[in-house]
Design a protein around this motif. Structure first.
Motif, PDB file in Angstrom:
ATOM      1  N   UNK A 186     -21.321 -15.789  12.513  1.00 41.64           N
ATOM      2  CA  UNK A 186     -22.056 -16.853  13.176  1.00 41.64           C
ATOM      3  C   UNK A 186     -23.548 -16.589  13.208  1.00 41.64           C
ATOM      4  N   UNK A 187     -23.923 -15.360  13.547  1.00 38.59           N
ATOM      5  CA  UNK A 187     -25.347 -15.018  13.616  1.00 38.59           C
ATOM      6  C   UNK A 187     -25.991 -15.017  12.242  1.00 38.59           C
ATOM      7  N   UNK A 188     -25.329 -14.402  11.267  1.00 39.65           N
ATOM      8  CA  UNK A 188     -25.898 -14.284   9.918  1.00 39.65           C
ATOM      9  C   UNK A 188     -26.073 -15.650   9.261  1.00 39.65           C
ATOM     10  N   UNK A 189     -25.017 -16.474   9.327  1.00 35.94           N
ATOM     11  CA  UNK A 189     -25.087 -17.776   8.672  1.00 35.94           C
ATOM     12  C   UNK A 189     -26.047 -18.713   9.387  1.00 35.94           C
ATOM     13  N   UNK A 190     -26.147 -18.572  10.712  1.00 33.79           N
ATOM     14  CA  UNK A 190     -27.107 -19.384  11.459  1.00 33.79           C
ATOM     15  C   UNK A 190     -28.527 -19.019  11.073  1.00 33.79           C
ATOM     16  N   UNK A 213     -10.172  -5.330  18.157  1.00 37.75           N
ATOM     17  CA  UNK A 213     -11.565  -4.936  18.379  1.00 37.75           C
ATOM     18  C   UNK A 213     -12.521  -5.547  17.363  1.00 37.75           C
ATOM     19  N   UNK A 214     -12.057  -5.701  16.118  1.00 39.87           N
ATOM     20  CA  UNK A 214     -12.968  -6.079  15.038  1.00 39.87           C
ATOM     21  C   UNK A 214     -13.102  -7.584  14.810  1.00 39.87           C
ATOM     22  N   UNK A 215     -12.024  -8.331  14.923  1.00 47.05           N
ATOM     23  CA  UNK A 215     -12.038  -9.727  14.470  1.00 47.05           C
ATOM     24  C   UNK A 215     -13.059 -10.568  15.234  1.00 47.05           C
ATOM     25  N   UNK A 216     -13.076 -10.451  16.547  1.00 42.66           N
ATOM     26  CA  UNK A 216     -14.044 -11.205  17.338  1.00 42.66           C
ATOM     27  C   UNK A 216     -15.468 -10.824  16.999  1.00 42.66           C
ATOM     28  N   UNK A 217     -15.699  -9.520  16.832  1.00 42.00           N
ATOM     29  CA  UNK A 217     -17.039  -9.036  16.474  1.00 42.00           C
ATOM     30  C   UNK A 217     -17.471  -9.585  15.120  1.00 42.00           C
ATOM     31  N   UNK A 256       0.824  -1.222   0.000  1.00 45.18           N
ATOM     32  CA  UNK A 256       0.000   0.000   0.000  1.00 45.18           C
ATOM     33  C   UNK A 256       0.852   1.264   0.000  1.00 45.18           C
ATOM     34  N   UNK A 257       0.482   2.177  -0.889  1.00 43.19           N
ATOM     35  CA  UNK A 257       1.236   3.413  -1.048  1.00 43.19           C
ATOM     36  C   UNK A 257       0.629   4.579  -0.284  1.00 43.19           C
ATOM     37  N   UNK A 258      -0.618   4.430   0.125  1.00 39.77           N
ATOM     38  CA  UNK A 258      -1.279   5.504   0.870  1.00 39.77           C
ATOM     39  C   UNK A 258      -1.859   4.933   2.163  1.00 39.77           C
ATOM     40  N   UNK A 259      -2.141   5.839   3.095  1.00 41.65           N
ATOM     41  CA  UNK A 259      -2.710   5.401   4.372  1.00 41.65           C
ATOM     42  C   UNK A 259      -4.096   4.799   4.165  1.00 41.65           C
ATOM     43  N   UNK A 260      -4.880   5.370   3.255  1.00 42.79           N
ATOM     44  CA  UNK A 260      -6.221   4.857   2.988  1.00 42.79           C
ATOM     45  C   UNK A 260      -6.158   3.436   2.433  1.00 42.79           C
ATOM     46  N   UNK A 261      -5.190   3.190   1.551  1.00 41.33           N
ATOM     47  CA  UNK A 261      -5.031   1.834   1.006  1.00 41.33           C
ATOM     48  C   UNK A 261      -4.681   0.854   2.123  1.00 41.33           C
ATOM     49  N   UNK A 262      -3.836   1.281   3.059  1.00 43.43           N
ATOM     50  CA  UNK A 262      -3.478   0.436   4.197  1.00 43.43           C
ATOM     51  C   UNK A 262      -4.704   0.100   5.042  1.00 43.43           C
ATOM     52  N   UNK A 263      -5.546   1.098   5.274  1.00 43.56           N
ATOM     53  CA  UNK A 263      -6.760   0.894   6.071  1.00 43.56           C
ATOM     54  C   UNK A 263      -7.699  -0.094   5.377  1.00 43.56           C
ATOM     55  N   UNK A 264      -7.832   0.051   4.056  1.00 44.61           N
ATOM     56  CA  UNK A 264      -8.712  -0.850   3.294  1.00 44.61           C
ATOM     57  C   UNK A 264      -8.212  -2.294   3.380  1.00 44.61           C
ATOM     58  N   UNK A 265      -6.913  -2.490   3.169  1.00 47.65           N
ATOM     59  CA  UNK A 265      -6.344  -3.836   3.279  1.00 47.65           C
ATOM     60  C   UNK A 265      -6.515  -4.387   4.695  1.00 47.65           C
ATOM     61  N   UNK A 266      -6.339  -3.512   5.681  1.00 48.10           N
ATOM     62  CA  UNK A 266      -6.497  -3.927   7.069  1.00 48.10           C
ATOM     63  C   UNK A 266      -7.918  -4.423   7.338  1.00 48.10           C
ATOM     64  N   UNK A 267      -8.908  -3.669   6.880  1.00 49.68           N
ATOM     65  CA  UNK A 267     -10.305  -4.025   7.123  1.00 49.68           C
ATOM     66  C   UNK A 267     -10.683  -5.318   6.391  1.00 49.68           C
ATOM     67  N   UNK A 268     -10.194  -5.457   5.152  1.00 52.89           N
ATOM     68  CA  UNK A 268     -10.451  -6.702   4.413  1.00 52.89           C
ATOM     69  C   UNK A 268      -9.812  -7.882   5.143  1.00 52.89           C
ATOM     70  N   UNK A 269      -8.598  -7.666   5.645  1.00 49.93           N
ATOM     71  CA  UNK A 269      -7.911  -8.714   6.398  1.00 49.93           C
ATOM     72  C   UNK A 269      -8.668  -9.102   7.657  1.00 49.93           C
ATOM     73  N   UNK A 270      -9.253  -8.116   8.339  1.00 52.66           N
ATOM     74  CA  UNK A 270     -10.040  -8.390   9.546  1.00 52.66           C
ATOM     75  C   UNK A 270     -11.275  -9.231   9.214  1.00 52.66           C
ATOM     76  N   UNK A 271     -11.914  -8.922   8.078  1.00 59.33           N
ATOM     77  CA  UNK A 271     -13.092  -9.695   7.657  1.00 59.33           C
ATOM     78  C   UNK A 271     -12.691 -11.141   7.348  1.00 59.33           C
ATOM     79  N   UNK A 272     -11.588 -11.303   6.626  1.00 55.79           N
ATOM     80  CA  UNK A 272     -11.112 -12.648   6.276  1.00 55.79           C
ATOM     81  C   UNK A 272     -10.736 -13.421   7.541  1.00 55.79           C
ATOM     82  N   UNK A 273     -10.007 -12.770   8.443  1.00 55.18           N
ATOM     83  CA  UNK A 273      -9.601 -13.431   9.682  1.00 55.18           C
ATOM     84  C   UNK A 273     -10.818 -13.786  10.534  1.00 55.18           C
ATOM     85  N   UNK A 274     -11.785 -12.876  10.588  1.00 56.81           N
ATOM     86  CA  UNK A 274     -13.013 -13.151  11.337  1.00 56.81           C
ATOM     87  C   UNK A 274     -13.754 -14.350  10.795  1.00 56.81           C
TER      88      UNK A 274
END
Length: 214
Positions: free
Chosen positions: A199-203, A189-193, A102-120
């Motif tokens: 879990x709730x949605x798929x259930x 903060x995000x991964x557990x949530x 990532x070349x910009x801070x916004x790109x870093x944030x986007x990758x971070x959030x996508x990573x949190x979703x994948x990890x979750x």
């Protein structure tokens, strides 16, 4: 056959988990709390994130043995091959994501959030399989069962402790805070949530399909 399917789901979840960790790390805003100590060590010593993850996981297993003593069962030893596989998965996914810089801070944030979703989602998949636990979660379970503490609170304290220790190691080895940033807090903060949300949605979807087909 059912057990085999569960282990297959767990292995898929383990790979998804490693992909999430790697993407969060590639975002360059820190890494997930459980990977913070291995990541800081990998920045300062000639071993990979995956290799330090294996070593750290084995250390957690040894500490579990000391905590549980007679309650340490043979099934806990399953964490050893799981840890080795998880470490190799991390190194593999880090290589697969070689193009992410990532070349910009916004790109870093986007990758971070996508990573949190994948990890979750990976965490949810592992819980869904219900056959084994990674050493981090198993360590928290050992502490909470031995000293009768609430699992969720113990997990938060564990994650905070890992981040603090990683920060101290970074200051000790690099003379600066390297590898521990706002992304570590966001992931904590995000991964557990997100895992609970999956879990709730798929259930709910499974109940809906069951109702519709009945």
């Amino acid at each position: 056959m059912e057990k085999l399917k569960r282990y297959a789901v767990f292995l898929i979840g383990l790979f998804i988990n490693s992909l999430g960790v790697s993407l969060i790390t590639k975002a360059d805003l820190g890494t997930s709390p459980i990977s913070s100590i291995p990541y800081v060590l990998s920045l300062n010593f000639p071993l990979t994130l995956g290799q330090f993850t294996i070593a750290f996981s084995l250390l957690l297993i040894l500490i579990q043995l000391a905590i549980l003593r007679r309650n340490f069962k043979a099934e806990h030893l399953l964490q050893i091959p799981i840890s080795i596989l998880f470490g190799y998965f991390i190194d593999l996914t880090m290589e697969l994501l070689f193009f992410i810089h990532p070349q910009t801070y916004m790109a870093s944030v986007i990758y971070l959030l996508i990573g949190c979703v994948i990890l979750g989602f990976g965490v949810y998949t592992e819980v869904l399989a219900n056959v084994a636990m990674l050493p981090g979660e198993s360590f928290v379970r050992a502490v909470s069962s031995t000293w009768k503490t609430e699992f969720g609170s113990t997990k938060v304290a564990f994650d905070v402790s890992l981040a603090v220790i990683a920060g101290i190691l970074s200051l000790l080895f690099a003379r600066r805070l390297d590898g521990i940033r706002e992304g570590t807090i966001i992931a904590a903060l995000l991964v557990g949530f997100i895992a609970r949300l999956f879990g709730r949605k798929l259930a709910c979807q499974m109940l809906f399909l069951k109702f519709r087909n009945s």
